[in-house]
Design an enzyme around this catalytic site. Structure first.
Site, short mmCIF file in Angstrom:
data_model
loop_
_atom_site.label_atom_id
_atom_site.label_comp_id
_atom_site.label_asym_id
_atom_site.label_seq_id
_atom_site.Cartn_x
_atom_site.Cartn_y
_atom_site.Cartn_z
N TYR A 164 0.82 -1.22 0.00
CA TYR A 164 0.00 0.00 0.00
C TYR A 164 0.86 1.27 0.00
CZ TYR A 164 -0.02 -0.41 5.27
OH TYR A 164 0.29 -0.54 6.57
N GLU A 165 0.17 2.39 -0.14
CA GLU A 165 0.83 3.69 -0.27
C GLU A 165 1.75 3.70 -1.51
OE1 GLU A 165 -0.23 6.08 1.97
OE2 GLU A 165 0.83 7.42 0.60
N GLY A 166 1.27 3.04 -2.58
CA GLY A 166 2.04 2.89 -3.81
C GLY A 166 2.91 1.65 -3.72
#
Ligand SMILES: Cc1cc2nc3c(=O)[nH]c(=O)nc-3n(C[C@H](O)[C@H](O)[C@H](O)COP(=O)(O)OP(=O)(O)OC[C@H]3O[C@@H](n4cnc5c(N)ncnc54)[C@H](O)[C@@H]3O)c2cc1C
Length: 592
Positions: free
Chosen positions: A434-436
């Site tokens: 997550y978060e890219g």
């Protein structure tokens, strides 16, 4: 059951011996003297070790439960959350104008490591709130700030970030959630978001969702995305809670780890939303907080490595298997402890040298962010923007690997849930996604950050390394063990950058095929630089006749390990990068 002890001594070393925070020319840093940071870190260490760490396994085994539209968090989470909030921890680095304590991010990051190491699933409720707080703080109107920030500072109201939809995660331009203007300044938000962390739960009076959506008639793709504040319960003009908004939880996800955090499908059915920032500039509003958020996720990788390592050390000292090849160390017992074996030592040294180097990297980065935000220093902002994908991608990839190494020290007992070691690997895994996702971090690094502003920021990084080497060249205690390996690794990084600049223009696949290697090569050079700094600080303390020579000797020895056994990975990464696109792209898609 696993245990956790906050590494306050090592944090103090980084803050004071290495970073000299109290004499740094950054507003707010003058307060950070040794006693003050020790008091903050000790308090945080207590609550994380005594309250949050024991709930980590509870969260993992119980998970969250959805009943009649309400999500119930695991036993003890609600009470612990109030305790943490009442003690003011979520507002540590928040603006005093809205009830925060206004402390520099460097302290917030040290505490953030502890929160995540003791209980990542729990820490995320606060972490997401801090992220939403930062977006409203940066882009909200005065009225929005006054309405939401004071309650979000102490987590009376929590926050979420709603980007992902079933058909789009990385490629948010394909987003379908719609926002229709109502003519009164509000919007009707309709659509479905998935995988929303802390989307619904029973720990706060209200949940402030930040939702990305497209306003009808706006530009196509990512340029047409706007950001909205969508409270779960509408807020009256006097600040009291009003009617329930048109947002509900559809289901909670069954997942590999962080079971104590509710990952929700969120349905927006004509919910009332308030524009945050400008129309169609939603991604810009989100990106403002990216540097902070990605540093936060990088810390999660480091934090899981730390707690897993702490337990692996205990086990390696207690578990008796085999004999030391150089002679029994426990001759009266049936066998020697695992820690006598060189291969176990290698694994522990890999973990220890990564964790301490990573901690220095994370706190140094937090200081750069403070320099950018508190001094308005554009060079610091440029450098931290360049390093953000490295912090996120390298610390989480490596952090996960370290949890696997720690688990391996337990042999089969690491695979069995009773010991709690598998939770660390399972929880660490999400930080790579997550978060890219990390592949996209590497893409961002090579595709955007490297050449940003004509390559000015990467050149500034090389200068930083070169200057450090030059300034310390005459120091025989640093030269062969630290400066020479750092110089060689930095040359590999420069050669890789040059390769991308020349080949990447001709063949973008050549750059992207090497992007993951480049991110790791860069990460190793950053940790090499940190270790060289730490070794210099340790030498200085020893020369000054420190009362704790053992700590500083251990620091130097650990640094030597990193420089001789880990930093040489840069040559491998460079060789892979230089092999270009062909080995990676040679097969047709049908051949897989
Ligand atoms: C537990 C959990 C919590 C989450 N919390 C939140 C949250 O709070 N809010 C929120 O909005 N989202 C959240 N997410 C979603 C998360 O951010 C996305 O899963 C992530 O961004 C990746 O999107 P995706 O899953 O659709 O993968 P995709 O975008 O389909 O990507 C799949 C893979 O392809 C790679 N890839 C994609 N494009 C490229 C490219 N151009 N070049 C190279 N590789 C590429 C990616 O790196 C990835 O490995 C959460 C997810 C999970 C599992």
């Amino acid at each position: 059951m696993p245990t956790y002890t906050a590494p306050t001594k090592d944090m103090q070393f980084v803050l004071h011996d290495m970073l000299n925070v109290s004499s740094a020319d950054i507003p707010g840093y003058d307060e950070l003297d040794n006693d003050f940071t020790a008091a903050v870190l000790d308090e945080a260490g207590k609550i994380t070790a005594e309250v949050l760490a024991p709930l980590n396994v509870v969260g993992d085994t119980e998970g969250c439960r959805l009943e009649n539209g309400v999500v119930y968090t695991p036993t003890g989470f609600k009470e612990a959350f109030r305790q943490v909030c009442d003690a003011g921890w979520p507002g540590l680095a928040c603006d005093p104008e809205y009830g925060g304590q206004g402390m520099p991010g460097v302290i917030g990051s040290a505490v953030g490591e502890m929160l995540n190491a003791s209980n990542q699933a729990f820490a995320m409720y606060q972490g997401l709130t801090n992220g939403a707080y930062a977006s409203i703080h940066a882009h909200g109107t005065a009225a929005q700030k006054a309405t939401y920030l004071p309650k979000m500072t102490n987590c009376e109201w929590t926050g979420t970030m709603n980007l992902t939809e079933p058909h789009c995660g990385t490629d948010l331009g394909m987003m379908r959630t719609r926002a229709e203007p109502q003519g009164d300044g509000t919007y009707r938000i309709s659509g479905q978001k998935i995988f929303i962390s802390a989307g619904e739960h029973d720990m706060s009076d209200n949940i402030i969702h930040l939702v990305l959506a497209k306003i009808a008639g706006g530009p196509k793709g990512i340029k047409g995305v706007s950001l909205f504040i969508v409270p779960k319960i509408l807020v009256n003009e006097d600040g009291s809670l009003g009617a329930r908004n048109g947002v509900s939880v559809g289901s909670i996800e069954e997942k590999m780890g962080i079971h104590g955090n509710s990952t929700c499908v969120m349905n927006y059915d004509g919910a009332t939303g308030y524009l945050l920032g400008d129309e169609h500039k939603g991604m810009r509003a989100m990106f403002t907080m990216m540097n902070h958020a990605r540093l936060g996720v990088g810390l999660q990788g480091l934090a899981q490595a730390e707690v897993a390592y702490q337990n692996a050390v205990i086990y390696a000292n207690e578990r008796l298997q085999g004999r030391d090849v150089t002679g029994a160390k426990n001759p009266d017992g049936p066998a020697d402890p695992l820690i006598v074996h060189p291969d176990i030592r290698r694994s522990l040294m890999d973990q220890k040298s990564f964790i301490e180097g990573g901690r220095a990297f994370a706190l140094w980065s937090a200081m750069l962010l403070d320099t950018a935000s508190r001094k308005g220093d554009d060079d610091a902002l440029g450098l931290i923007s360049l390093l953000t994908p490295v912090i996120k991608g390298f610390l989480t990839d490596q952090g996960y690997d370290m949890t696997v190494k720690a688990q391996q020290i337990y042999g089969g007992h690491g695979y069995i849930e009773e010991q709690g070691m598998s939770q660390f690997t399972r929880d660490a895994r999400i930080a790579m996604i997550y978060e890219g996702a990390n592949g996209v971090q590497a893409l961002d690094l090579v595709g955007r950050k490297l050449a940003a502003d004509g390559g000015k920021h990467v050149m500034a990084f090389f200068d930083l390394v070169k200057t450090f080497i030059k300034e310390n060249e005459g120091d025989a205690a640093l030269k062969a063990d630290f400066l020479d390996p750092l110089k060689a690794a930095s040359k590999d990084l420069q050669a890789a950058s040059m390769y991308f600049m020349s080949e990447g223009m001709k063949n973008p696949n050549a750059a992207l095929a090497g992007s993951n290697d480049f991110m790791h090569l860069f990460g190793h050079v950053c940790l090499g630089l940190m270790w060289a700094h730490m070794a210099r600080s340790a030498n200085a303390a020893l020369a000054a006749g420190t009362s704790d020579p053992e700590f500083y000797e251990t620091k130097r020895t650990t640094g030597r390990y990193y420089m001789s056994r880990q930093l040489c990975a840069t040559a491998l990464h460079l060789a892979r990068i230089k092999s270009g696109a062909d080995p990676v792209m040679a097969l047709a898609a049908e051949a897989f």
